[in-house]
Design an enzyme around this catalytic site. Sequence first.
Site, short mmCIF file in Angstrom:
data_model
loop_
_atom_site.label_atom_id
_atom_site.label_comp_id
_atom_site.label_asym_id
_atom_site.label_seq_id
_atom_site.Cartn_x
_atom_site.Cartn_y
_atom_site.Cartn_z
N THR A 7 0.81 -1.22 0.00
CA THR A 7 0.00 0.00 0.00
C THR A 7 0.85 1.27 0.00
O THR A 7 0.42 2.30 -0.56
CB THR A 7 -0.93 0.03 1.22
OG1 THR A 7 -0.15 -0.19 2.41
CG2 THR A 7 -1.98 -1.07 1.13
N ARG A 8 2.05 1.21 0.58
CA ARG A 8 2.89 2.41 0.64
C ARG A 8 3.47 2.80 -0.72
O ARG A 8 3.99 3.89 -0.90
CB ARG A 8 4.03 2.22 1.67
CG ARG A 8 3.53 2.19 3.10
CD ARG A 8 4.59 1.69 4.05
NE ARG A 8 5.79 2.52 4.02
CZ ARG A 8 6.94 2.17 4.58
NH1 ARG A 8 7.04 1.01 5.22
NH2 ARG A 8 7.98 2.99 4.52
N MET A 9 3.34 1.91 -1.70
CA MET A 9 3.79 2.24 -3.05
C MET A 9 2.83 3.22 -3.73
O MET A 9 3.18 3.87 -4.71
CB MET A 9 3.89 0.97 -3.92
CG MET A 9 4.88 -0.07 -3.42
SD MET A 9 6.59 0.47 -3.49
CE MET A 9 6.91 0.45 -5.25
N LYS A 10 1.59 3.30 -3.19
CA LYS A 10 0.56 4.18 -3.75
C LYS A 10 0.38 3.93 -5.24
O LYS A 10 0.42 4.84 -6.08
CB LYS A 10 0.90 5.64 -3.46
CG LYS A 10 0.93 5.96 -1.97
CD LYS A 10 1.27 7.41 -1.69
CE LYS A 10 1.28 7.66 -0.20
NZ LYS A 10 1.66 9.06 0.14
N ASN B 146 9.48 -0.58 -0.27
CA ASN B 146 8.16 -0.27 0.28
C ASN B 146 7.58 1.01 -0.27
O ASN B 146 6.38 1.25 -0.15
CB ASN B 146 8.24 -0.18 1.81
CG ASN B 146 8.54 -1.51 2.45
OD1 ASN B 146 7.81 -2.47 2.26
ND2 ASN B 146 9.63 -1.58 3.20
#
Length: 272
Positions: A39-42, A255
């Site tokens: 999710t932190r890759m957006k 990440n």
Amino acid sequence: PPRSTLFPYTTLFRSGKVKQVPEIHKNVAVVILAAGKGTRMKSDKAKVLHEINSRPMISYVVACAKEIAGDNVVVLVGHQAEIVRTAVSKIAGNVIFALQKKQLGTGHAVMCAIPHIKKHVNEVVILCGDTPLITLRTIESLLSDHVRAKRDLTVLAAKTDNPFGYGRIVLDERGNVTGIVEEADATQEQKKIKIVNSGIYCVSMPFLSKSLKNIRSENAQSEFYLTDIIEIGYKGKKALGVTIEDCFEEISGVNTMEQLQKIETIMRQRQG
């Protein structure tokens, strides 16, 4: 079958150059954790499919794994499972896929892989699909140290002067691993430990199968953590150890997009 002497070398000729490579080990399997969403890759794309030098990052990990274990490579898929499966099959050829339908932690992921590991396998190397800088030399070192010492579990660790954010490897007075303490749970004394967990392990198959059945999800995330098998093994007086390598750069995970760009720069420098 008995554990064999590791890494007898053969010679290959590639582009006119002689290259020494280890022979495939039939009694070793590699499990690659690649089910996460990231999710932190957006980004809508599965994390392990983000590209480094025009290749999905997981392709670098799979290439190392196949040099060690040949076709005994299990890729754990979950988020965008079919897309990841198709992409990996296209670049890596014959690998085994296991499905983690719900992301319930790293321990649960390896549980999902167990039925896909062939019965003759003695040792299982567990890798992360988002650590594309890991090298064959480092995996070889972990595996050979594990087998030579006849351990049930060996953790790959690295030393760093800035361990912030990494799980710390806790050792007893005899050098046995007693556990891994995450940054958020570490005491002030434990935060001073400079030996950090890579998230990469070599585990004997009998111990792995048995210990996974005993892990619980009684934690803040309600997840099954693979690291819990270390405490289980220590209480059960199993042979647990650590291989400390100069590999801090290699264990860097992806990440965020910023980390992706940084690792791509390192990869280009490696390749000249």
